[in-house]
Design an enzyme around this catalytic site. Structure first.
Site, PDB file in Angstrom:
ATOM      1  N   SER A 123       0.659  -1.209   0.041  1.00 17.46           N
ATOM      2  CA  SER A 123       0.087   0.002   0.010  1.00 17.46           C
ATOM      3  C   SER A 123       0.928   1.174   0.056  1.00 17.46           C
ATOM      4  CB  SER A 123      -0.885  -0.009   1.152  1.00 17.46           C
ATOM      5  OG  SER A 123      -1.637   1.164   1.321  1.00 17.46           O
ATOM      6  N   TYR A 147      -0.943   0.047   9.870  1.00 20.35           N
ATOM      7  CA  TYR A 147      -1.356  -0.747   8.554  1.00 20.35           C
ATOM      8  C   TYR A 147      -0.075  -0.669   7.737  1.00 20.35           C
ATOM      9  CZ  TYR A 147      -3.619  -1.511   4.006  1.00 20.35           C
ATOM     10  OH  TYR A 147      -3.911  -2.252   2.882  1.00 20.35           O
ATOM     11  N   LYS A 151       2.341  -3.684   6.290  1.00 15.34           N
ATOM     12  CA  LYS A 151       2.623  -3.982   5.038  1.00 15.34           C
ATOM     13  C   LYS A 151       4.102  -3.699   4.514  1.00 15.34           C
ATOM     14  CE  LYS A 151      -1.405  -4.906   3.123  1.00 15.34           C
ATOM     15  NZ  LYS A 151      -1.633  -5.970   2.610  1.00 15.34           N
TER      16      LYS A 151
END
Length: 325
Positions: A123, A147, A151
């Site tokens: 991402s 997050y 990732k």
């Protein structure tokens, strides 16, 4: 060719499965079987020229993954994830799925007789820098949210696994994907789709950021194109660096609203949300993406075509889903 989609029940997983079912091949090779795996049993495409298995399970469960990724698997699309705001709100859940789930996928790949190609959805949230940043291809990943950190860690693990020959990874740092069909989700970027989708449905929408806030975006159609290309591309030119910043587009909220019919724009109001702002304000709004272009990744289509594609592909299905939900 046997293919597995982890996260096959999600909206990109469903679109990817539908594309494979429609074409029946990948880079000129016939698809012989497809496995769709998700926390809940995925709904398969209506018709396909090959058998499709649908399995429910936890991506951290080695036994479930062994069933989802049989020895003959050649390509794995690893789309399973807990999205941004949800991973920020629940650190343990984000770590479980986004980190330990990826570790479980890596371990499963090590048991296969031939290293599979793994297309991993990373991402833009793995980068920081905020609105003023233009991220170069060798830009350092300094995520400002859990997050993004999870990732980035997943990328490094898959990069090293590729170096060691356990698998052959391509990590695509997806822009914010718009327009998402269905209902709003728990992603911090959910408003990017909502300010277009809801007015097109005749529903009001709130935007938590200012009109001049810019986002690095891609369409669902383009994301699927990138997945399919990554599944069969020559990875030798990547060397050790398996992370790809694909050629998305930088668009502001004002530009998004300008792509709507005038009557639909009136349904959008601006209501600041400090929680969402705190997450998305760290995301860069532009990338050079020159390496991806040199490698053959296709360009993002204009914003007007993104809206048109949603109307053609997903508007009526979303309208029906929302009416019955």
């Amino acid at each position: 060719m046997h293919i597995t989609i982890l996260g096959g029940g999600g909206f990109l997983g469903r679109k990817l499965a539908a594309r494979l079912a429609r074409e029946g091949q990948l880079d000129g090779r016939r698809v012989t079987a497809l496995t769709l795996f998700d926390l809940n049993t995925p709904v398969p495409p209506a018709e396909a020229p090959f058998p499709i298995r649908t399995l429910a399970g936890d991506v951290t469960d080695r036994a479930a993954l062994a069933e989802a990724i049989p020895p003959q698997t050649e390509v794995i699309f690893h789309l399973a994830a807990v999205v941004s705001a949800a991973a920020e709100a629940d650190f343990d859940l984000g770590m479980k799925v986004n980190l330990h789930g990826t570790l479980a996928v890596l371990d499963t790949c090590r048991t296969l007789p031939k290293p599979p190609r793994v297309v991993f959805t990373s991402s833009v949230a793995s980068f920081g820098g905020g609105q003023g940043a233009m991220v170069p291809d060798d830009g350092r990943q300094v995520p400002a949210n859990s997050y993004g950190a999870q990732k980035a860690i997943g990328e490094l693990l898959l990069q090293d696994a590729s170096r060691r020959g356990f698998l052959d990874a391509v990590c695509i740092r997806l822009p914010t994907v718009m327009v998402r069909p269905g209902r709003p989700n728990k992603a911090a970027s959910s408003f990017v789709s909502a300010v277009l989708r809801e007015p097109l449905l005749g529903l009001p929408a709130t935007c938590p950021v200012e009109e001049d806030f810019a986002v690095w975006i891609c369409s669902p159609r383009r994301a699927v194109e990138w997945f399919l290309y990554a599944a069969t591309m020559d990875t030798a030119p990547l060397g050790l660096d398996r992370g790809i910043n694909p050629p998305g587009a930088s668009v502001s909220v004002a530009q998004m609203l300008a792509a709507l019919p005038q009557e639909a724009r009136r349904l959008v109001s601006f209501v600041p949300d400090t929680t969402i702002q705190a997450i998305v304000s760290g995301w860069p709004a532009a990338f050079t993406a020159e390496r991806a272009r040199r490698l053959g990744f296709s360009e993002q289509e204009p914003l007007t075509e993104v809206v048109r594609a949603f109307i053609e592909d997903d508007l009526e299905a979303t309208r029906a889903e929302r009416a019955t939900g």
